[in-house]
Design a protein around this motif. Structure first.
Motif, short mmCIF file in Angstrom:
data_model
loop_
_atom_site.label_atom_id
_atom_site.label_comp_id
_atom_site.label_asym_id
_atom_site.label_seq_id
_atom_site.Cartn_x
_atom_site.Cartn_y
_atom_site.Cartn_z
N ALA A 96 0.83 -1.21 0.00
CA ALA A 96 0.00 0.00 0.00
C ALA A 96 0.87 1.26 0.00
N LEU A 97 1.94 1.24 0.80
CA LEU A 97 2.84 2.39 0.84
C LEU A 97 3.54 2.58 -0.51
N THR A 98 3.92 1.45 -1.14
CA THR A 98 4.56 1.52 -2.45
C THR A 98 3.59 2.10 -3.47
N ARG A 99 2.37 1.62 -3.45
CA ARG A 99 1.34 2.13 -4.37
C ARG A 99 1.17 3.64 -4.18
N ALA A 100 1.18 4.10 -2.96
CA ALA A 100 0.98 5.53 -2.68
C ALA A 100 2.14 6.39 -3.17
N GLN A 101 3.31 5.79 -3.35
CA GLN A 101 4.48 6.53 -3.79
C GLN A 101 4.57 6.64 -5.32
N ILE A 102 3.69 5.97 -6.04
CA ILE A 102 3.70 6.04 -7.51
C ILE A 102 2.91 7.27 -7.95
N PRO A 103 3.55 8.24 -8.59
CA PRO A 103 2.84 9.47 -8.98
C PRO A 103 1.69 9.19 -9.94
N THR A 104 0.66 10.00 -9.85
CA THR A 104 -0.49 9.88 -10.74
C THR A 104 -0.04 9.99 -12.19
N GLY A 105 -0.55 9.10 -12.99
CA GLY A 105 -0.21 9.13 -14.41
C GLY A 105 0.89 8.17 -14.79
N ARG A 106 1.66 7.70 -13.80
CA ARG A 106 2.70 6.73 -14.10
C ARG A 106 2.14 5.31 -14.10
N ALA A 107 2.92 4.40 -14.69
CA ALA A 107 2.47 3.01 -14.76
C ALA A 107 2.14 2.49 -13.37
N LEU A 108 1.00 1.82 -13.25
CA LEU A 108 0.50 1.18 -12.01
C LEU A 108 0.04 2.18 -10.96
N SER A 109 -0.12 3.45 -11.32
CA SER A 109 -0.54 4.44 -10.33
C SER A 109 -1.98 4.21 -9.86
#
Length: 227
Positions: A96-109
């Motif tokens: 969940a923390l990893t998912r939250a660190q992916i900026p909007t618009g990037r792959a898997l965001s």
């Protein structure tokens, strides 16, 4: 790259004792997805790791209470590992923390933490050193070259790690360094032809990884497998 960069950022937020390498996180994800305990030898084969390396990783996870180890039911020389309740909670928390660190618009965001666990499980089969990540960062960049700090920001690695990796890659002829225009002391890094060829092989191996989706349920209640 989105997942690796995001997890590098997450890892730096943890206390040093609790930090898990990406490979240790991948072991948690593999055990979380398994239907039964997994032999340590099978985990080592999955990650292409030597026995001492795998012993070190599983010792750390067991010491943190994230996995349980036991003698094999058939052969007591075979140690089997299973994820503990604490480990399952930790895997989901890290996902969940990893998912939250992916900026909007990037792959898997827009994916789910459960899906991140599947990606990390798949990616655990491909060991990437810091130098490999630097090459991947340069390869995926929209510009022909990047500064050290741009690579740091792109990968979520520490600046000393990136600097040492670039020096090693330069010695191997995989990247070249130059000063940016205007007499600045800022170093610009770009791939050489040899580096481009080397990183394309890594990309091919990454693209060969398969992340399976849960099968859709048919009208008869049977699950249809999907890739």
């Amino acid at each position: 790259m989105s997942v690796r960069r995001a997890y590098n950022n997450v890892r730096q937020m943890d206390e040093s004792h609790d930090r898990l390498t990406f490979e240790e996180f991948a072991i948690l994800c593999r055990l979380n997805e398994a239907d039964a305990p997994v032999k340590t030898s099978d985990i080592a084969e999955y990650q292409g790791a030597l026995r001492p390396t795998m012993t070190h990783r599983t010792n750390h996870l067991a010491g943190l209470g994230l996995i349980d180890r036991a003698e094999g039911a058939v052969d007591r020389r075979n140690v089997v590992c299973s994820i503990s309740e604490k480990g399952a909670e930790r895997a989901m928390e890290l996902a969940a923390l990893t998912r939250a660190q992916i900026p909007t618009g990037r792959a898997l965001s827009r994916t789910s933490p459960e899906r991140i666990i599947k990606y990390v499980d798949a990616m655990g089969a491909l060991f990437c050193k810091a130098g490999d990540l630097v090459l991947l960062g340069l390869f995926s960049s929209e510009s022909e070259s990047m500064t050290i700090m741009q690579i740091v920001d792109a990968l979520g690695l520490l600046q000393p790690t990136v600097s040492m990796s670039v020096s090693s890659l330069d010695e191997r002829g995989l990247v070249q360094r130059s000063h940016t225009a205007g007499g600045s002391h800022t170093t610009s890094v770009s791939l050489t032809d040899a580096g481009d060829e080397y990183v394309r092989d890594i990309v091919e191996r990454i693209e060969a990884l398969v992340v399976r989706r849960k099968g859709r349920t048919s009208n008869k209640g049977e699950a249809a497998p999907q890739d």
